[in-house]
Design an enzyme around this catalytic site. Structure first.
Site, PDB file in Angstrom:
ATOM      1  N   TYR A  49      -2.215  -0.447  10.457  1.00 34.13           N
ATOM      2  CA  TYR A  49      -2.214  -0.881   9.059  1.00 34.13           C
ATOM      3  C   TYR A  49      -0.929  -0.440   8.367  1.00 34.13           C
ATOM      4  O   TYR A  49      -0.293  -1.228   7.650  1.00 34.13           O
ATOM      5  CB  TYR A  49      -3.431  -0.310   8.341  1.00 34.13           C
ATOM      6  CG  TYR A  49      -3.506  -0.660   6.875  1.00 34.13           C
ATOM      7  CD1 TYR A  49      -3.830  -1.951   6.472  1.00 34.13           C
ATOM      8  CD2 TYR A  49      -3.264   0.291   5.895  1.00 34.13           C
ATOM      9  CE1 TYR A  49      -3.913  -2.284   5.125  1.00 34.13           C
ATOM     10  CE2 TYR A  49      -3.329  -0.025   4.551  1.00 34.13           C
ATOM     11  CZ  TYR A  49      -3.660  -1.316   4.172  1.00 34.13           C
ATOM     12  OH  TYR A  49      -3.726  -1.632   2.823  1.00 34.13           O
ATOM     13  N   SER A  75       0.847  -1.187   0.000  1.00 35.97           N
ATOM     14  CA  SER A  75       0.000   0.000   0.000  1.00 35.97           C
ATOM     15  C   SER A  75       0.883   1.237   0.000  1.00 35.97           C
ATOM     16  O   SER A  75       2.045   1.190   0.435  1.00 35.97           O
ATOM     17  CB  SER A  75      -0.886   0.011   1.251  1.00 35.97           C
ATOM     18  OG  SER A  75      -1.508   1.265   1.449  1.00 35.97           O
TER      19      SER A  75
END
Length: 283
Positions: free
Chosen positions: A153, A140
């Site tokens: 995250y 990501s």
């Protein structure tokens, strides 16, 4: 890498980016093993694929060691090798760290970091047999730019990026390449978790079809990494060279009244502090 005729395993293939990776792989002539927790979702992906290949759906939880062993045994028995491993399965955890439970943290790290590392270890013999072969780790943009309210995250994706860099150096001489993919926010079911933050944090959201296409193009080119096109590439460079600029930009986003309202709704602040609207954004 010439993709046609190759054998690929894609985790998290029941929806979102994983489903589109499978569909794009089939269009490019790969034979695909689909892995995911939900058998019905995998069958739906399978029904959408080009049936000229002997694709197969293999439901199971990739965080389970016995599942990983069974997966290796199945691929070894039917194909004897693995050309491309795509570690796409992942979970999203959004919100203030103070509201994140131990169970959330353990599930996040188990799925986003430990399972990919363990699956690579389990399947390395099959990747060695197929060399030159390739591992694709889907990370990501938050694995380069650490974001508030995505702290855990971000930590998991930083970990996956670090794993990718280390293994690229470790496995190069064995003919196993690593592609680290860093898409920005993508329009998947998981996007609902940060829907309220997308506008104030000025996230640009891509279609999963585009993300999947870009990843397979990168694999075909034996690229070390693939990032979203656009200003995000500049943001990554700024983060590495001038992190204070990113700090200021993100701070202005956190001061947005919509973010403050979100934090109040989460019980972090009992009342609304003075709000302000900032500029700039990273997706």
């Amino acid at each position: 890498m010439q993709l046609k005729g190759r054998i690929a395993l894609i985790t998290g293939a029941g929806s979102g980016i994983g489903r589109q990776l499978a569909l794009e792989a089939a269009r490019r002539g790969l034979t695909v093993a689909l892995m995911g927790r939900r058998a019905d979702a995998l069958q739906e992906t399978l029904s959408m694929m080009n049936r000229r290949g002997s694709h197969v759906a293999l439901p199971g939880d990739i965080t389970d060691p016995e599942t990983r062993v069974a997966l290796r045994q199945y691929i070894e028995r039917w194909w004897g090798r693995l050309d491309v491993l795509v570690n796409n399965a992942g979970v999203v955890c959004v919100g203030p760290l103070v509201r994140t439970s131990d169970a959330d943290l353990e599930r996040l790290m188990a799925t986003n970091v430990i399972a990919p590392a363990a699956l690579i270890r389990e399947l390395l013999p099959l990747l060695h047999k197929a060399a030159p072969s390739r591992i694709v780790n889907v990370g990501s943009m938050f694995g380069d730019i650490a974001y508030p309210l995505f702290g855990a995250y971000s930590a998991s994706k930083f970990g996956l990026r670090g794993l990718s860099m280390a293994l690229r150096r470790e496995l190069k001489e064995f003919g196993v390449g690593i592609t680290y993919a860093a898409p920005r926010a993508t329009n998947t079911d998981a996007a609902g978790a940060f829907e309220r933050l997308a506008a104030p944090m000025q996230m640009r959201i891509d279609a999963p079809e585009k993300v999947a296409r870009d990843i397979w193009i990168a694999v075909a080119r034996d690229a070390d990494s693939v990032y979203a096109k656009g200003p995000e590439r500049l943001f990554v460079l700024v983060q590495r060279l001038f992190p204070q600029l990113v700090d200021r930009s993100v701070a202005s986003q956190m001061a947005d009244r919509r973010v403050r309202a979100y934090l109040i709704s989460e019980g972090v602040w009992p009342t609304a502090p003075q709000s302000g609207v900032g500029r700039g954004g990273f997706g």
